[in-house]
Design an enzyme around this catalytic site. Structure first.
Site, PDB file in Angstrom:
ATOM      1  N   ARG B 323      -2.696 -19.865 -20.163  1.00  0.00           N
ATOM      2  CA  ARG B 323      -4.146 -19.694 -20.245  1.00  0.00           C
ATOM      3  C   ARG B 323      -4.841 -20.181 -18.968  1.00  0.00           C
ATOM      4  O   ARG B 323      -5.915 -19.701 -18.625  1.00  0.00           O
ATOM      5  CB  ARG B 323      -4.721 -20.396 -21.487  1.00  0.00           C
ATOM      6  CG  ARG B 323      -6.121 -19.938 -21.839  1.00  0.00           C
ATOM      7  CD  ARG B 323      -6.576 -20.475 -23.193  1.00  0.00           C
ATOM      8  NE  ARG B 323      -6.331 -19.565 -24.288  1.00  0.00           N
ATOM      9  CZ  ARG B 323      -7.212 -18.642 -24.717  1.00  0.00           C
ATOM     10  NH1 ARG B 323      -8.385 -18.497 -24.127  1.00  0.00           N
ATOM     11  NH2 ARG B 323      -6.921 -17.863 -25.734  1.00  0.00           N
ATOM     12  N   GLU B 726     -14.650 -23.414 -27.516  1.00  0.00           N
ATOM     13  CA  GLU B 726     -14.179 -23.783 -26.189  1.00  0.00           C
ATOM     14  C   GLU B 726     -15.059 -23.340 -25.018  1.00  0.00           C
ATOM     15  O   GLU B 726     -15.233 -24.094 -24.064  1.00  0.00           O
ATOM     16  CB  GLU B 726     -12.767 -23.209 -25.978  1.00  0.00           C
ATOM     17  CG  GLU B 726     -11.735 -23.822 -26.881  1.00  0.00           C
ATOM     18  CD  GLU B 726     -10.462 -22.978 -26.947  1.00  0.00           C
ATOM     19  OE1 GLU B 726     -10.543 -21.836 -27.439  1.00  0.00           O
ATOM     20  OE2 GLU B 726      -9.421 -23.454 -26.499  1.00  0.00           O
TER      21      GLU B 726
END
Lengths: 492, 779
Positions: B323, B726
């Protein structure tokens, strides 16, 4: 005079009188609440007085007046609570009744997310609200220095703090309405007796008076003296140290006296940071910011100036400043007293000029002469509630552009709070110019060999020490902005 | 048939600023966390014994003093584990519960003590005598590379375009490196599990876990029993942030092993210091980058290696480092690009998920590259950002070959520039810096684009269970966990909206593996996207049955049956919802359903580095202004303005709280939160006294946060909302960039400041000193 002895401690817990005969000297208030009393509203976040999830209010008397203060239940010993009123979050609202205004404000402004820190915030804000129903944002932030929240980013909590008085009238709050009655009730608990609890191996003592304390300590020279327990609390919760026998001091009003005369201020060793605050702000305004940044509000409510000195921390919140001011302390053993300059009290890391059986009775801070300028700079990783990386305290006297006297003390630079004597020597008698400063800063290398740790590297500490002298100089020249402007308007 | 007067709308439907369902309990201390659950008589307490070495062979262990300590019932070691001594979530068999012969980090669990009280267990654990033979250890990521430490998992490479040709064509080439620190979660409620033994092989585990299904499977594996013997419950966590995605498992497993062995309830709760020493954190990164760009500052080629301190085992380091690469582009088009991950083993605790899951580190690396270019060409970094934004055809392909179809960063930036008065304030900052030598200011406006979906495609599924009782009250259960983010509230709002009943009619019950099986972690910001959809699906199934029933019973067409606020309209008549449900029950209509959802469109081929890992992107931007004291490096954030995209918000009040909280947490990561290991490999910042997360007084002095109210998710998500957990974390990057600008001012903005993270006062001061020296040299 024979002292009378009691073998129980007595305090009011929320609405009930509690009397305990069997209490361990290391029993914390938090475990007592949660485990013994099944009061689960108060939470453990860190067990070291740094996160505030365990915040409760403790009301105690001084000269018949009852004041409620936020404290960290995790590092407060139950034994120290004789004669106090403990208020926990569980008691603020009746099970089916309406929420307390502080609680309602928190709900209305969406000020809780995970909710674990929330009871602590509620109690800190409650304590603030009773003192100041319309606090400024700076006042709210100060009251919350000892409360960590990891979810909200605090904005909603500040909004809640501002909204409380629109929801409820502090004048109608139970702890305000019933204060006199509770004060009278607590007064009846104060019988002037010495409290002794426990067996030979596990015991604690609450002396009946300062004279009694002197006698008890002389008889038990190895006892652990506990005042605010903001340091000793961690010996127990973090290091699992055996501290018995314990002598508690917080209940002794005699040690909480403050006197001001023509030459200076005398603080009893049991005066908390919070209790000393008004007199510090009035007579030593240069220490205001330092005082505001000692621990969080809970720690300032519990911790004492005497304890801060007696524990001999190399960093020390107050000692560098007090040394620069020329403070002295009075030590007492039995009936004998002696006075030493504070700087001489700190001998080496972990070693102080205190004999077995001797204790710090008071701290004397002389006023600053008119020809001297004082500044104290505390440098930390985080602004508030952080242990100092470097603290520099300066008292420099001038006459016609020359330095007539210089006392400079630092914390975080050596094994003890220590004077920068070579720097002082380089300044004394010299002209107050940039050249003098630049010459003097090189003397820091002779004065200090700081360590590298998680708070700062040796290199940073040394550089900052030098720069703090430079700042002191720049502030005498008043050109442009030299410090961060903490007063910038705060909009929520 | 009763005739009801219709009301306008229900209380607490979707898009409403509804309060957190537990708010009133949070403030009164009655919200029950696991440590608050009443303990049955005979409850025992477990406490872990941790390694005191960073890397060493265990020569011998003497438990004599432990076993004879007051209150001790027994000691558990690897030998007491009935099933597998492994809880590796990556299935690499590299994560023992108790090590046997070799410790690989300071703080690694070796044994557990079980005693009659937590205090007794903790004191006893400290009495162990272990003989070690030290082995060389490495805690730093670059030292690990130098020492040829292995990778904990296969690395990833993303490649697009022609990297060699890109650099060949580029007029300017620049190389650099950056260090980005890790972060402790500092959830206020520490790790905790409480296991109650059942009949046969059964055990019930209360665990503060974001991933009950995985905790269930781990406990089953460790006990050597099938998953159906283990039930994991969690009503709420006192914060998670990724720190309880896999890290809760060991506490659950130890509690369960002890509970089965001693046939007593067993609770395991570490002290904060042990929690911080023994559980994983956000990965520290080192980024090595090479950039090609033209004289305007337009990027031609990017070649970067992202090395991560993974700790001793794989845990989630694979997807975390993946990620990081997925977000190294942030909002920028890289015409020719090669991004590589290097998930390195170190002798530190195994790092894990943390809000953003590597994405923030990738994005900070990407923003550093932008900053480098800006200083190289002498422009405002914001100009370089805008110049390189993803655009239309030909400029909309990510390094992983997903087309950016929903790009709204242009509008976000434009609106924020105006509302924050960026251009004028930047001029004012520069003017201030000309006049002041001690205090320097900086300002930065930074964008965020964050991909939503688990990159492990199979995790993008969810289940829910809805019961309607005969009194019309509704029971809602789903696989998502509540950790403060308000998931239970949002999903309940969805169900209220589906049935068109007031929110207070719906009770959300504790997440449990017994009601909804095989759930994914509540992570990757996916909670409301997945569980909201699954719950809506369950409600729709019940509604479909009810509609069919009503149409038959009252002889109207199905389109004439409608759920309206607290009523059901059948033709021209209305029944109260309660009345209607009673009748439906009488007609033996099934009033319960299990809902299901899987995210459409996504696919990902890791080996090829190609696919569509993300269903959509969430966007945002922040503008921060700071003042820095150049004598000490101390600073404060004077003002922050935020504009953030949550699509059509399910609950604007909760979303605002997520954005504000995430920003502060992101700011803390990049400023005062520093993890510090000593020469012995001990983490020394393992408590709030030494590890400094932001306080109320660290908030920006002026803090304006807005949601982009005009935004609507282009994909068919739950009520067109977007994930919020997030993405706003990375809004904190503007603070780091503003600090960089303030530092750069001492060298007249001619040298890239290269301020690493976390930008502690020390790092800021040292950067300033370095820049002053470099400026003097440059003359």
């Amino acid at each position: 005079m024979t002292i009378q002895i009691r073998n129980t401690i007595r305090f009011i817990l929320n609405h009930r009188l509690v009397e305990l005969a069997d209490v361990s000297p290391v029993q914390t208030l938090l475990d007592f609440l949660r485990i013994d009393r099944n009061l689960k509203g108060t939470k453990e976040g860190c067990a070291e007085g740094d996160c505030g999830a365990c915040t409760v209010l403790v009301g105690r008397l001084l000269d018949g007046k009852l004041k409620y203060e936020s404290v960290n239940a995790c590092i407060r010993f139950v034994g120290s609570l004789d004669g106090c009123h403990i208020v926990t979050v569980d008691s603020l609202a009746q099970p089916a009744g309406p929420l307390h205004p502080v609680q309602q404000a928190m709900v209305d402004t969406h000020a809780s997310q995970c909710g674990f820190c929330t009871p602590g915030f509620v109690m800190s804000l409650y304590g603030l609200w009773m003192e100041n129903a319309k606090p400024s944002i700076a006042g709210i932030e100060k009251a919350l220095q000892g409360n960590l929240c990891r979810c909200t980013g605090y904005a909603a909590i500040i909004r809640a703090a501002e909204a409380i008085s629109a929801i409820g009238d502090v004048g109608k709050d139970p702890l305000v309405v019933e204060r006199d009655r509770i004060a009278r009730e607590l007064a009846t608990l104060q019988d002037g007796r010495r409290v002794e609890i426990g067996s030979e191996t596990e015991r604690f003592i609450l002396p009946g008076s300062v004279d009694d304390f002197a006698a008890v300590l002389e008889a038990n020279p190895k006892a652990t003296i506990v005042a605010g327990s903001t340091d000793v609390g961690l010996w127990v919760t973090k290091f699992m140290r055996d501290i018995s026998p314990v002598i508690h001091l917080t209940h002794l009003e005699e040690l909480r006296r403050i006197s001001v005369d023509a030459e200076g201020v005398t603080l009893g060793a049991g005066v908390s940071y919070a209790e000393a605050y008004p007199v510090i702000v009035e007579h030593f305004p240069e220490l205001t910011e330092l005082w505001d940044r000692i621990g969080g509000q809970q720690v300032r409510n519990m911790g004492t100036v005497g304890g801060n000195i007696a524990n001999g921390s190399p960093i020390g919140d107050t000692p560098p400043a007090l040394i620069a001011l020329g403070a002295s302390i009075t030590l007492r053993k039995g009936d004998r007293r002696r006075t030493v300059a504070l700087e001489d009290f700190f001998i080496a890391y972990g070693k102080q000029d205190r004999e077995p059986g001797e204790f710090v009775e008071s701290v004397r801070i002389p006023f600053v002469s008119d020809d001297a300028r004082v500044a104290v700079y505390k440098v930390t990783k985080r602004l508030d509630e952080d242990i100092t990386a470097v603290c520099g305290a300066f008292r420099i006297a001038f006459d016609a552009g020359r330095v007539t006297d210089a006392v400079i003390a630092f914390g975080g630079m050596a094994g003890t709070p220590k004077r920068a004597s070579n720097v002082e020597a380089a300044l004394k008698g010299a002209e107050w110019t940039e050249e003098t400063i630049e010459r003097a800063v090189t003397a820091f290398d002779q004065d200090f060999t700081p360590l590298t740790d998680w708070r700062a590297s040796a290199e940073y500490r040394q550089l900052v020490a030098k720069n703090l002298l430079r700042r002191f100089y720049l502030e005498t020249q008043s050109s442009g902005q030299i410090r961060l402007d903490r007063t910038i308007a705060v909009a929520v | 048939m009763n005739v009801m007067q219709p009301i306008d709308r229900i209380r607490g439907g979707v898009h409403e600023k509804e309060r957190h369902e537990s708010g009133h309990k949070h403030v009164s201390g009655t919200a029950e966390y696991i440590d608050d659950i009443p303990e049955p008589q005979g409850t025992l307490h477990g406490y872990l014994g941790l390694s005191q070495r960073a890397h060493a062979e265990i020569l011998s262990i003497d438990f004599e003093a432990v076993s004879s300590s007051e209150g001790v019932i027994g000691v558990l070691t690897a030998a007491d584990i009935p099933g597998e001594n492994d809880i590796s979530p990556a299935h690499k068999h590299d994560e023992p519960i108790f090590v046997t012969d070799k410790v690989e980090f300071h703080g690694q669990p070796i044994f557990a003590v079980v005693a009659t009280s937590r205090e007794a267990a903790r004191r006893a654990a400290a009495k162990v005598k272990i003989e070690y033979r030290d082995l060389p250890h490495v805690t730093d990521v670059l030292e690990a590379a130098a020492a040829n430490y292995p990778l904990v998992i296969d690395p990833l490479k993303l490649e697009r375009g022609d990297i060699e040709a890109g650099f060949a064509k580029a007029k300017n080439i620049l190389e650099g490196e950056m260090r980005i620190g890790g972060q402790d979660h500092f959830y206020l409620e520490g790790q905790i599990s409480f296991a109650i033994p059942g009949e046969d092989d059964e055990v019930l585990v209360y665990s503060s876990t974001q991933h009950p299904s995985e905790t269930q499977h781990m406990v089953a594996t460790v006990l050597g029993v099938p998953s159906n013997a283990v039930t994991v419950n969690v009503r709420r966590m006192g914060g998670g942030f990724g720190g309880k995605e896999t890290q809760a498992n060991i506490f659950a497993a130890v509690a369960a092993v002890a509970a089965k062995k001693y046939r007593c309830p067993v609770k395991v709760r570490p002290d904060r210091d042990d929690d911080m020493s023994a559980t994983g954190k956000r990965h520290d990164f080192h980024v090595d980058y090479k950039l090609g760009f033209d004289d305007e500052g337009r990027i031609e080629a990017v070649d970067a290696v992202f090395s991560a301190r993974c700790g001793y085992s794989a845990d989630l380091s694979g997807p975390v480092t993946d990620r990081a690469l997925f977000h190294a582009d942030n909002c920028y088009f890289y015409p020719n690009v090669r991004l590589r991950s290097r998930p390195l083993k170190t002798n530190t605790v195994s790092n894990t998920a943390f809000r953003g899951f590597g994405g923030p580190q990738g994005m900070v690396g990407g923003e550093r590259m932008i900053e480098e270019i800006a200083y190289a060409v002498g422009k405002d970094p914001l100009e370089i950002r805008k110049l390189n934004f993803y655009g239309g055809e030909g400029r909309n392909l990510t390094p992983y070959h997903q087309t950016v179809e929903d790009n709204i960063i242009g509008r976000i930036i434009e609106e924020l520039e105006t509302s924050a008065d960026y251009a004028k304030r930047r001029e004012a900052v520069i003017a201030f810096n000309r006049e002041n030598n001690v205090v320097k200011r900086g300002i930065a406006l930074t964008p965020v684009k964050f991909g939503i979906s688990f990159t492990k495609t199979e995790y993008n599924q969810a289940g829910a269970l809805v019961h309607v009782y005969t009194d019309g009250s509704i029971h809602l259960n789903h696989g998502g966990t509540e950790m403060g983010q308000g998931l239970y509230t949002k999903v309940a709002q969805v169900v209220a909206d589906e049935f068109q009943v007031d929110l207070d009619r719906i009770k959300v019950t504790a997440t449990t593996t017994g009601k909804v099986p095989n759930t994914s972690a509540t992570a990757a910001s996916s909670g409301s996207d997945l569980n909201g959809m699954a719950a809506a699906n369950a409600a729709q199934q019940i509604k479909a049955r009810l509609v069919k029933f009503a149409a038959e019973r009252w002889n109207v067409s199905e389109t004439d049956v409608a759920f309206e606020p607290n009523t059901v309209r059948i033709g021209v008549d209305r029944l109260s919802f309660n009345e209607f449900i009673k009748i439906a029950y009488g007609a033996r209509i099934q009033l319960s359903a299990a809902g299901f959802y899987k995210t459409p469109k996504i696919h990902w081929n890791r080996a090829e580095g190609r696919g569509r890992p993300f269903f959509y992107y969430a966007y945002g931007a922040s503008c921060s202004e700071v003042s820095v004291d150049t004598l000490t490096g101390e600073y404060q954030v004077d003002r922050t303005d935020i504009l953030h995209d949550v699509g059509r918000s399910l609950n604007p009040a909760l979303d605002l709280g997520q954005v504000e909280g995430a920003f502060i947490q992101g700011m803390g990561w990049l400023t005062t939160e520093e993890l510090w290991w000593d020469a012995k490999g001990r983490l020394r910042t393992h408590a709030p006294s030494t590890y400094k997360i932001p306080l109320a007084s660290d908030r920006p002095r002026v803090f304006n946060t807005r949601l982009a109210e005009w935004s609507v998710n282009r994909e068919e998500t739950i009520r067109r909302s977007k994930a919020v957990g997030e993405p706003p974390f990375m809004l904190g990057i503007s603070v780091l960039e503003a600090l960089s600008m303030a530092a750069a001012s001492v060298a007249e903005y001619r040298i890239a400041p290269r301020l690493d993270a976390p930008a502690t006062p020390e790092r800021v001061l040292m950067a300033i000193e370095r820049l002053r020296a470099a400026a003097r040299q440059k003359g």
